[in-house]
Write a protein that holds these residues in place. Structure first.
Motif, PDB file in Angstrom:
ATOM      1  N   LYS B 168       5.389   7.589   2.697  1.00  0.00           N
ATOM      2  CA  LYS B 168       6.865   7.084   3.006  1.00  0.00           C
ATOM      3  C   LYS B 168       6.902   5.870   3.929  1.00  0.00           C
ATOM      4  O   LYS B 168       5.760   5.721   4.432  1.00  0.00           O
ATOM      5  CB  LYS B 168       7.339   8.284   3.980  1.00  0.00           C
ATOM      6  CG  LYS B 168       8.855   8.707   4.087  1.00  0.00           C
ATOM      7  CD  LYS B 168       9.271   9.975   4.892  1.00  0.00           C
ATOM      8  CE  LYS B 168      10.709  10.314   4.822  1.00  0.00           C
ATOM      9  NZ  LYS B 168      11.621   9.316   5.051  1.00  0.00           N
ATOM     10  N   LYS B 171       8.875   1.693   8.443  1.00  0.00           N
ATOM     11  CA  LYS B 171       9.961   0.725   8.593  1.00  0.00           C
ATOM     12  C   LYS B 171       9.562  -0.496   7.883  1.00  0.00           C
ATOM     13  O   LYS B 171       8.659  -0.984   7.573  1.00  0.00           O
ATOM     14  CB  LYS B 171      10.089   0.534  10.332  1.00  0.00           C
ATOM     15  CG  LYS B 171       8.941   0.003  10.848  1.00  0.00           C
ATOM     16  CD  LYS B 171       9.335  -0.717  12.134  1.00  0.00           C
ATOM     17  CE  LYS B 171       7.923  -1.125  12.842  1.00  0.00           C
ATOM     18  NZ  LYS B 171       8.297  -1.504  14.490  1.00  0.00           N
ATOM     19  N   THR B 256      17.782   3.854   3.211  1.00  0.00           N
ATOM     20  CA  THR B 256      17.529   5.072   2.419  1.00  0.00           C
ATOM     21  C   THR B 256      16.609   5.844   3.020  1.00  0.00           C
ATOM     22  O   THR B 256      15.674   5.244   3.844  1.00  0.00           O
ATOM     23  CB  THR B 256      17.331   4.915   0.992  1.00  0.00           C
ATOM     24  OG1 THR B 256      17.033   6.059   0.625  1.00  0.00           O
ATOM     25  CG2 THR B 256      15.957   3.927   1.006  1.00  0.00           C
ATOM     26  N   ASP B 257      16.557   7.034   3.078  1.00  0.00           N
ATOM     27  CA  ASP B 257      15.115   8.002   3.752  1.00  0.00           C
ATOM     28  C   ASP B 257      14.465   8.305   2.465  1.00  0.00           C
ATOM     29  O   ASP B 257      13.532   9.219   2.648  1.00  0.00           O
ATOM     30  CB  ASP B 257      15.714   9.403   4.545  1.00  0.00           C
ATOM     31  CG  ASP B 257      16.672  10.163   3.690  1.00  0.00           C
ATOM     32  OD1 ASP B 257      16.845   9.921   2.397  1.00  0.00           O
ATOM     33  OD2 ASP B 257      17.174  11.105   4.094  1.00  0.00           O
ATOM     34  N   ARG B 258      14.720   7.776   1.456  1.00  0.00           N
ATOM     35  CA  ARG B 258      13.943   7.974   0.455  1.00  0.00           C
ATOM     36  C   ARG B 258      12.773   6.682  -0.164  1.00  0.00           C
ATOM     37  O   ARG B 258      12.371   6.589  -1.391  1.00  0.00           O
ATOM     38  CB  ARG B 258      14.627   8.349  -0.921  1.00  0.00           C
ATOM     39  CG  ARG B 258      15.340   9.614  -1.040  1.00  0.00           C
ATOM     40  CD  ARG B 258      14.565  10.785  -0.496  1.00  0.00           C
ATOM     41  NE  ARG B 258      13.854  11.342  -1.785  1.00  0.00           N
ATOM     42  CZ  ARG B 258      12.794  12.218  -2.120  1.00  0.00           C
ATOM     43  NH1 ARG B 258      12.508  12.909  -1.100  1.00  0.00           N
ATOM     44  NH2 ARG B 258      12.176  12.381  -3.148  1.00  0.00           N
TER      45      ARG B 258
END
Lengths: 470, 470
Positions: B168, B171, B256-258
């Motif tokens: 993931k 940042k 996006t969080d993806r």
């Protein structure tokens, strides 16, 4: 009474790629709009009663010398063609014999063709001050007041004064090391050895005969073969090759007891390297000497020269030399430019042509430039001077298309002779005898497209040639 | 299942004078014999079941893209022509809409056309490892394992693993200062942001709509104007100008969080400067990267590129970049090459052309090179591809002479149509309608000599043109 003698034999590879064997630096406009050779000749014409010069040059440069003299209105000068280079002592001896023939009392002002003099008034003044010494049978050399402890020049040490402005020479010294150079400059008794002289032709020959009789005798034998040919004087090559190779310094000046030096401060440079040209050139506030279309950012103490239709951009450079020409570009650290000689040597041993010929080639009738080339074709831009004519010629391996883009040509093609003017074209088939003449009053420019399996310059059979090349 | 999307919109002035607006760096063979664009396309063909690519480029480069794809045997690819440049978010959206139309499940591999990848195996492997993540609706970005604390790139910080090889994104960080860059590299948690992505077309569009709805809506409006034209897809310019200008990083990835990152070590370079090209190039023992006819003495860590029939000699240089082209040469300190942008800006504000066009100009039918120019004439070397044809045209101010030097031409001149082969010539008078066609199987090369009072490219009236330029 003063006969200028211009020594124009240098092959000038130290300013490659601008200076090349076929057109060395004396024939280039390095500073200002005229060439170093022309500036040297013009300098002599500022003396009160100067005659037209005697030029000593290589056979290869005869048309260049003649053209550059003509541009100055000095056609009719004597151009002595050395069939082999034998250094300055024999070259000056030939000029002295030539001058003595016309005037036994002639005084020669001997000047290398490739020196720059920033302050001509001081130089002319020095010549005037030296003239009485020459008349009193001194061999005068001009000593340049040193501006810095240069290690690239020889030095002359002064002895007692022999006139208001001249001194007997105490000794000539070779290029010194830095320490010795500093000492020479500090002492105030030394000047740079410039290679410029003033003396009677007769006196020089007497001293040469006395101190270097072999050179004198061999040169006299060469002079006996002189064949005037319009402005040119030709000599026998076999005789010339017999002449010992030596400089005036070794052969005469260091041996005679009649050597005098007249010191002069005249912003002199022998432009012996790109660095020396940078030194001598006008520079901007950043110390840059630029010629041509140049954009320089954050660039200092740098020399840039480029050519028509070609820009050079520089960023963040210090002490660099950039010289762009149509077929070769040099980029060198300013303190390493003397190694350009190594580049020239490499090109020579690789059997290349860039050290010898420019892309633009000068001919007695004008010039041509090879603007494009492919496997079976070549495109040239040809410029023919008004009134000039190429040889009547034929090629075994190529056909030629000619398109006139400026001026008017008289074309001979086989049996036919016809005029061709701007925007007209013609075709010269392979094997057909042809000739091109500029019958007009303005330069004739044409584009030639060559087509064939072999396009070398040596595929030419000349039947007639006004320049004696047939 | 993977559809490559090649972003080819860059104007590449940082590699001036080789890269110029009309033919920017992605279309040049900077490393190896094929162009960066071609190498990027070929890279995608090494994936197992890759489709032919969707290319997004400027209208100005459409023929270059089509030709370079054809050379790879990939004619029939989709070439989306941006009528205005609006950065990567809209460009990728157009490609995603195009891909989704054909396959709602399409996965896009988005690659800038001007990156170099030294180790393609590692790259292909990373794409394979990323594919399951893309299938699981992650927007995957490829993070380059940093080789040095570069300050010229953005960085991506990793968070928890989401697969064997993906993480993931914690940042995205902007180009850091030297201190921060060193810290990032040392931590081991950061990778360079390469601008290469893998995601479902549908997923990208959903995230774009969610996080940057204005871009999504405006781009959808542009896509609705799509006009297929052979391989090209054209869009309405007025609509395109309405699209907000934004990068995929700002518009989607940072929001996006993806976002997932797949790290890869593949000797990647964005060749963002001459210095970066020097870094990426093969170098000799002195650290020099030379291309073309170069003689280097005492030269180190220097990049030299030159062109056909032009040699470059260097002496005593360290850390210099020299790029010679037929009309402009750059000489720059290697650590100052980013200022080439200032040169380009100066050229632009001076209304010059050297920042925009090369001397050799590419056209859909081939190319021409202005090999010489005078007051009332210009000489061009023209190359026409087999089967290609120029427009039926006429000039008001110039006549043209054509000499074929290779291949066979079909010439239309007024009412006449005839063949012209090697070593044949013809004349096109001013004002006469004419056309040139290569009816042969080999390239047609001809020399054109233009004559007239005005020789600008805009003196052309096109009556018919197979490329839609009439």
């Amino acid at each position: 009474m003063i006969v200028p003698v211009i020594l124009s034999g240098g092959s000038g590879t130290r300013l490659w790629p601008l200076s090349r064997k076929n057109r060395p630096k004396q024939f280039l406009a390095l500073v200002g709009n005229t060439t170093l050779f022309q500036q040297t000749v013009e300098r002599t014409q500022k003396l009160g009663d100067a005659r037209s010069p005697i030029v000593v040059c290589s056979e290869d440069h005869r048309f260049t010398v003649a053209e550059q003299l003509q541009e100055l209105g000095l056609g009719g000068s004597s151009i002595l063609l050395e069939p082999a280079a034998r250094n300055t002592a024999p070259a000056i001896a030939l000029a002295a014999m030539q001058a003595r023939q016309n005037d036994p009392e002639a005084i020669l002002l001997v000047l290398p063709a490739d020196h720059l003099i920033g302050d001509e008034t001081s130089f002319v003044d020095a010549v005037k001050r030296a003239t009485p010494l020459a008349a009193q049978d001194w061999l005068v050399t001009f000593g340049i007041r040193p501006e810095a402890p240069e290690t690239g020049f020889g030095y002359i040490k002064r002895a007692d004064a022999v006139s208001d402005s001249g001194f007997k020479v105490a000794k000539f010294v070779e290029k010194p090391n830095a320490e010795a150079a500093a000492q020479y400059v500090q002492s105030g008794d030394f000047d740079w050895n410039s290679g410029m002289f003033l003396f009677k032709a007769s006196r020089y020959l007497e001293e040469l005969e006395k101190h270097s009789p072999a050179i004198y005798t061999a040169t006299a034998r060469v002079f006996a073969t002189a064949q005037p040919d319009l402005d040119f004087v030709r000599f026998d090559k076999a005789s010339m090759i017999e002449v010992p190779d030596d400089s005036i310094d070794y052969a005469v000046m260091e041996k005679t007891d009649r050597a005098a030096v007249v010191p002069v401060s005249c912003r002199w440079s022998d432009i012996g390297s790109w660095s020396a040209l940078w030194e001598a050139a006008d520079k901007d506030a950043d110390g840059n000497a630029m010629q041509g279309d140049v954009i320089a950012l954050d660039t200092h103490n740098t020399l840039v020269r480029t050519y028509e239709r070609h820009m050079v951009a520089t960023i963040g450079l210090d002490d660099v030399v950039i010289v762009a020409t149509p077929d070769a570009t040099l980029v060198a650290a300013r303190d390493k430019v003397q190694d350009v000689k190594k580049i020239v040597d490499q090109l020579s041993s690789a059997g290349r042509s860039e050290h010898q010929a420019h892309r633009q080639v000068y001919r007695p009738w004008g010039s041509y430039d090879s603007i494009d080339m492919g496997e079976r074709f070549q495109v040239k831009r040809i410029v023919v001077k008004p009134g000039s004519v190429l040889s009547l010629q034929m090629h075994h391996h190529r056909a030629e298309h000619w398109i006139v883009v400026s001026g008017t040509a008289e074309v001979t093609c086989g049996e036919k002779v016809f005029l061709l003017t701007e925007n007209q074209s013609t075709y010269i088939p392979l094997g057909v005898t042809h000739r091109l003449r500029n019958v007009g009053k303005v330069p004739l420019e044409l584009i030639e497209v060559q087509s064939g399996s072999y396009l070398g310059e040596d595929d030419i059979v000349r039947f007639e040639d006004v320049y004696g090349r047939a």
